[in-house]
Write an enzyme that holds these catalytic residues in place. Structure first.
Site, PDB file in Angstrom:
ATOM      1  N   LYS B  78      37.412  37.735 -35.463  1.00  0.00           N
ATOM      2  CA  LYS B  78      36.114  37.930 -34.805  1.00  0.00           C
ATOM      3  C   LYS B  78      36.336  38.273 -33.329  1.00  0.00           C
ATOM      4  CE  LYS B  78      31.687  35.396 -34.352  1.00  0.00           C
ATOM      5  NZ  LYS B  78      31.015  34.096 -34.590  1.00  0.00           N
ATOM      6  N   SER B 173      26.808  34.257 -37.031  1.00  0.00           N
ATOM      7  CA  SER B 173      27.140  35.416 -36.220  1.00  0.00           C
ATOM      8  C   SER B 173      28.468  36.070 -36.599  1.00  0.00           C
ATOM      9  CB  SER B 173      27.206  35.004 -34.741  1.00  0.00           C
ATOM     10  OG  SER B 173      28.252  34.064 -34.559  1.00  0.00           O
ATOM     11  N   SER B 197      27.747  29.690 -38.093  1.00  0.00           N
ATOM     12  CA  SER B 197      28.098  31.104 -37.933  1.00  0.00           C
ATOM     13  C   SER B 197      29.207  31.609 -38.847  1.00  0.00           C
ATOM     14  CB  SER B 197      28.505  31.386 -36.477  1.00  0.00           C
ATOM     15  OG  SER B 197      27.364  31.553 -35.687  1.00  0.00           O
TER      16      SER B 197
END
Lengths: 510, 526
Positions: B78, B173, B197
């Protein structure tokens, strides 16, 4: 401060209650009286209620440590700009603080030396404000639960310029907290630029908060001087004010007896102990004058201008700041142990044992002074002078060891001759051209009555030149010996008598 | 010897036997990333360094000295983890072009074990969001939008309506990481999990999403959202792989003072044959408003599955769950306000051209650098931290947080081993529908089932369970005791085996299929 510390040299000011040397801002400055509760009677102008000044101090001492409080960067004064900056110091995203054990130990030592209770659990907080030399936008400090609380510091000062009249006072220590130093900003107004140096950013500080137990510049200065000596003895800070390792802010207010404390101002930008005394006294005088003239005191921050010798309001950035304190989530509570609470199977690298540190505290200045007085029979005020000068007590003891002269006599040579010479030439004890060995040698000649005391001073004057001669060589060269041989003395006398026949006859005849 | 479970084991075996080389694997992944570019899963593809790492791995295999099971395995990270030499943007204008000089500890650990870093995955700006729709590089598209399963079931309202308006979000996210794993462009990915997330997009994308216990994995180098809740998350295609990654990442880090002091012992997830000693708790508060009937049904079915296999299934209560969202909002925004203070344009990142004064430069930099969501959270966080509000909001929220954590302690003390809950309220929403609501409303709704575990610091895992009526993945969540990841993963693996979640059927993947990417059999739980 050298020799007599500035504290002592200017002692007694607070009782005299005047600031006559300080230029007024608006025309003639009146001289209002104030008094210290601890000192003798208040002196007031006729019929005026006396003012009681109240002085509290916030002192930031840079911790003497190889690396910073939360990062591995080196700590060094006057290194090339931005050469000692880790990713954490520059607040790169994702970096985390890692507490430096040495800084914690220094704070514990200092807390113990200042008679504080050490909190076995203390916490770190973030204090937010935007400033160019504060890269994270917050400072990590200990706002809620600091590492040490409720201590006290005893300090002495003399009364009426008399070294022999010393009083000892105590100021309460509210707390000692660990926190990060900021970087430095350099404003280049002509190019309208700000240059930022982050070498200092993140260096460990101990903030020592002194309760408002002082009442004049002299007291504040004496307290700070004593703190400075303690820090230097512990080695927890080098505490050199000129290098910014010790920074003092003074909170000053005045009120009438029986009334609540007045509105206080904070005086910053004080960079020597002498200026601290001046700044505080000026501020007290200014506030009294302001109030006597029907004015009011603003709760503001003022800067001391050492050239003008006065305090001036600092540019208030945006009125009152709200620092939006918040617990620092990346640091677990700081847990300290004592012999009782120390878990048996704990890795010693991971724990700090308060008792262990306590047992290893060096003699503090007050103890050292007592020992000097007791051991050598010198006067207490002499012990202050000996400790005030770095290395002087050691020099004295070394001379004493190497001579037969009584310490009480040696101290005179140390304080009157050595110290005044060093003062005149702005030298430190270590830089003295006359070593303790040479001085002892000289004093031995005097003690054995081989030379007179007048001759000894002449030899010393020769020794300062540092030409590598021994006292004995100088004595021989300049024929300064006292005569020990009776025959020789008789021969000289006979020669004098023989050479002055007429005078002898006159004397014999009466 | 019996074949070990998990994709990593199989790929590792294939690599060792020379059936495939690390460079081949890397090339295939890179090709697949290109052909699935429309998913917008990656912000940066580190093609050059990835190939170099693959070559180095290949050398090790040739010498017969691979570094371990992860050697040569392509992974994605990420874009809020710092990577030396590769841009780290947090999907924000503020950090566009920012190249960290150091690797996050988790990234370094992966590289040290020979993993090949393909690139950085898309997210909501600074991980603030639950859709992966609010980043400066645009929304991530859920690979299942393009699957045979979804296409067959979704009936276009009109013929003119094309895929363009039908695609569904990934959740967030860590949506880029979930989409990357789900679309086979990598074998595993790192996400981050502050309020759900990792688990939320894992559920929507049909992959396993593990949020370990707080303090088990280093956060050093993870650009923080909420320091006291952030945990690096693990996204994999099966529970066994999650255990492998956990083992390779967990443990004390001298650079993160909040990590555990002890070393972590990696483990293989045992195959549970007998669940009769297990006690599964069903927290009634997770029957939350807005929970779709479909998911509710799946949840009951899963509970029955355990019950029928002999496990004890009990209803439990976590009474303070309902305060969780509002409490989270206060704590999260306060920390956000603080953490974001460093982005002033001075040391790194975006700097505005505004030169009137330092203050005006700060203001313009932050206005230009952050999106509305980030700025909104900074504003409310600073409000909660004001001297006059601190006690009223922040301190109170901290107390509520303690109550929420205590709820879990009590339930686990009562003898419950694992909690079983839904991960999301429903299956993934179409993008057009999702953006009707603002980020704050969406986050509040979507985090409701996941963030209590962050409040309490507990390990939790979302396991893909079944496809919804629309042909979209649904995940269920298991929450375990602190640092009891082994027990948690053991139960999750048993469950995973029972439900036989179907493999995504993607045109793009088929074209690149080589047998290595897929190992699960297609079957259906629902």
């Amino acid at each position: 401060g050298r020799g007599l510390s500035p504290v002592m040299r200017e002692a007694g000011r607070c009782r005299l209650g005047r600031a006559g040397t300080v230029p007024g801002r608006r025309g003639e400055r009146g001289q209002w009286s104030w008094f210290c509760p601890g000192a003798s009677r208040p002196r007031g102008g006729a019929g005026l209620a006396p003012w009681i000044p109240v002085v509290g101090l916030e002192i930031h001492a840079q911790i003497s440590s190889n690396s910073k409080l939360f990062s591995g960067s080196q700590v060094q004064f006057a290194a090339p700009p931005n050469s000692l900056v880790s990713f954490f110091d520059a607040s790169l995203p994702g970096t985390l603080p890692v507490l430096n054990r040495r800084c914690v130990e220094a704070a514990v030592m200092t807390g113990l030396a200042l008679n504080c209770s050490i909190n076995k659990k203390s916490l770190f907080d973030r204090k937010h404000y935007f400033y160019a030399d504060l890269p994270a936008g917050y400072q990590i400090t200990q706002q809620r639960v600091p590492i040490a609380v409720n201590g006290s510091l005893s300090y002495s000062l003399c009364i009426d310029h008399k070294m022999s009249q010393m009083v000892t006072k105590t100021v309460r220590i509210k707390q000692i907290q660990l926190e990060q130093d900021s970087g430095k900003s350099l404003h280049d107004d002509t190019r309208s630029q700000t240059l930022v140096d982050l070498n200092r950013a993140g260096v460990g500080l101990m903030e020592v908060v002194m309760e408002p137990d002082m009442c004049c510049g002299e007291e504040a200065a004496a307290a700070v001087r004593e703190l400075q000596l303690i820090l230097q003895t512990l080695g927890s800070s080098q505490a050199v004010m000129a290098e910014g390792q010790l920074r003092v802010d003074a909170n000053v207010s005045v009120h009438h007896p029986g009334e609540p404390y007045g509105v206080r101002t904070e005086v910053k930008n004080i960079n020597s102990i002498r200026f601290l005394a001046k700044a505080v006294d000026y501020e007290i005088q200014r506030q009294i004058e302001e109030l006597e003239n029907g004015g009011t005191i603003l709760n503001e921050t003022r800067a001391f201008d050492s050239k003008l010798g006065c305090t001036v309001p600092m540019r208030d950035k945006e009125g009152k700041q709200d620092y939006r304190f918040m617990p620092e989530p990346n640091l677990p509570p700081l847990i300290l142990y004592d012999a009782k609470s120390l878990p048996a199977n704990m890795n010693h690298q991971q724990v700090i044992n308060i008792d262990w540190i306590h047992e290893r505290l060096p003699d503090l200045p007050s103890v050292k002074r007592e020992k000097l007085v007791e051991q050598y029979g010198i006067l207490p005020e002499h012990s202050f002078t000996l400790l005030n000068e770095d290395g002087l007590a050691e020099f004295f003891e070394s001379v004493v060891k190497q001579t037969h002269m009584k310490p009480k006599k040696v101290i005179g040579w140390i304080l009157n001759d050595l110290l005044s010479y060093l003062n005149q030439h702005s030298l430190t004890v270590k830089e003295s051209p006359v070593s303790s060995f040479l001085l002892a040698d000289l004093l031995n000649l005097l003690e054995k009555k081989e030379i007179s005391s007048t001759a000894a001073k002449r030899v010393l004057a020769e020794l300062w030149k540092g030409e590598g001669k021994t006292p004995l060589e100088i004595v021989k060269e300049q024929k300064l010996e006292l005569l020990q041989d009776q025959n020789e003395l008789e021969w000289i006398c006979q020669a004098v008598i023989d050479g002055h026949e007429n005078e002898v006859i006159m004397m014999v005849l009466g | 010897a019996a074949l070990k479970d998990g994709l990593f084991s199989q790929v590792s075996a294939a690599l060792k036997e020379g059936r495939v080389t690390p460079t081949e694997l890397c090339h295939r992944c890179l090709a697949l990333i290109k052909s699935t570019k429309f998913l917008n899963a990656y912000i940066t593809v580190a093609e050059e360094t990835a190939l170099k790492q693959a070559e180095e791995s290949e050398e090790r295999y040739k010498r017969g000295q691979p570094l371990g099971i992860l050697d040569g395995i392509p992974i994605a990270v990420k874009d809020n983890f710092s990577t030396a030499g590769i841009e780290t943007t947090c999907a924000s204008n503020m950090l566009k072009g920012y190249i960290s000089p150091y690797n996050a500890t988790v990234v370094q650990k992966l590289l040290d074990q020979g993993a090949v870093l393909l690139g950085k995955t898309n997210l909501d700006e600074f991980a603030m969001g639950s859709g992966s729709t609010d980043g400066v590089f645009g929304p991530v598209r859920n690979p299942w939008s393009y699957s045979k399963q979804y296409k067959e079931k979704s009936v276009p309202k009109s013929h003119s309506e094309d895929e363009e308006s039908n695609w569904v979000i990934t959740g967030g996210s860590s949506g880029g990481s979930a989409a990357a794993v789900s679309s086979f462009t990598c074998f595993a990915a790192l996400g981050s999990d502050t309020g759900g997330s990792t688990r939320n997009p894992a559920a929507h994308c049909g992959v396993v999403g593990l949020k370990p216990t707080y303090g088990l994995i280093s956060r050093h180098g993870l650009i923080p959202l909420v320091n006291s809740m952030d945990v690096p998350g693990i996204l994999t295609r099966c529970v066994d792989d999650a255990a492998v990654l956990l083992g390779s990442l967990a443990g004390h880090d001298p650079k993160d003072s909040t990590t555990i002091q002890d070393d972590f012992r990696p483990f293989e997830v045992p195959n549970l044959t007998d669940v009769s000693k297990l006690s599964i708790g069903i927290p009634k508060e997770y029957h939350a408003p807005g929970l779709s009937s479909e998911i509710l049904a799946l949840w009951s079915k899963a509970a029955d599955l355990f019950k029928n296999a002999g496990a004890k299934v009990v209803e439990v209560s976590l009474p303070h769950t309902r305060y969780s969202i509002v409490c989270y909002h206060v704590l999260c925004t306060a920390e956000v306000a603080s953490n974001m203070a460093r982005f002033d344009g001075l040391e790194y990142g975006h700097r505005s051209d505004m030169k009137d004064s330092t203050e005006s430069m700060y203001a313009a930099t932050r206005r230009e650098g952050f999106n509305d969501v980030v700025r909104g959270r900074i504003l409310s966080g600073n409000y909660f931290l004001l001297k006059q509000n601190y006690e009223k909001y922040f301190v109170k929220a901290q107390k509520v947080r303690r109550l929420i954590a205590n709820d879990f302690v009590k339930v686990f003390r009562s003898g419950v081993d694992i909690l079983l809950t839904p991960t999301t309220l429903s299956d993934a929403a179409p993008y057009t529908e999702f953006i009707q609501e603002d980020n704050r409303t969406r986050s509040a709704q979507d985090d409701i089932l996941t963030q209590a575990a962050n409040m309490a610091g507990l390990p939790a895992i979302s396991v893909p369970t079944a496809l919804s009526e629309r042909g979209l993945p649904v995940g269920l969540q298991f929450i375990g005791r602190s640092f009891q990841e082994k027990q948690l993963l053991t139960v999750a693996k048993w469950f995973e085996k029972q439900v036989q979640f179907p493999v995504i059927q993607l045109e793009e993947v088929k074209r690149h299929d080589n047998g290595v990417f897929q190992h699960q059999k297609s079957a259906s739980f629902s």
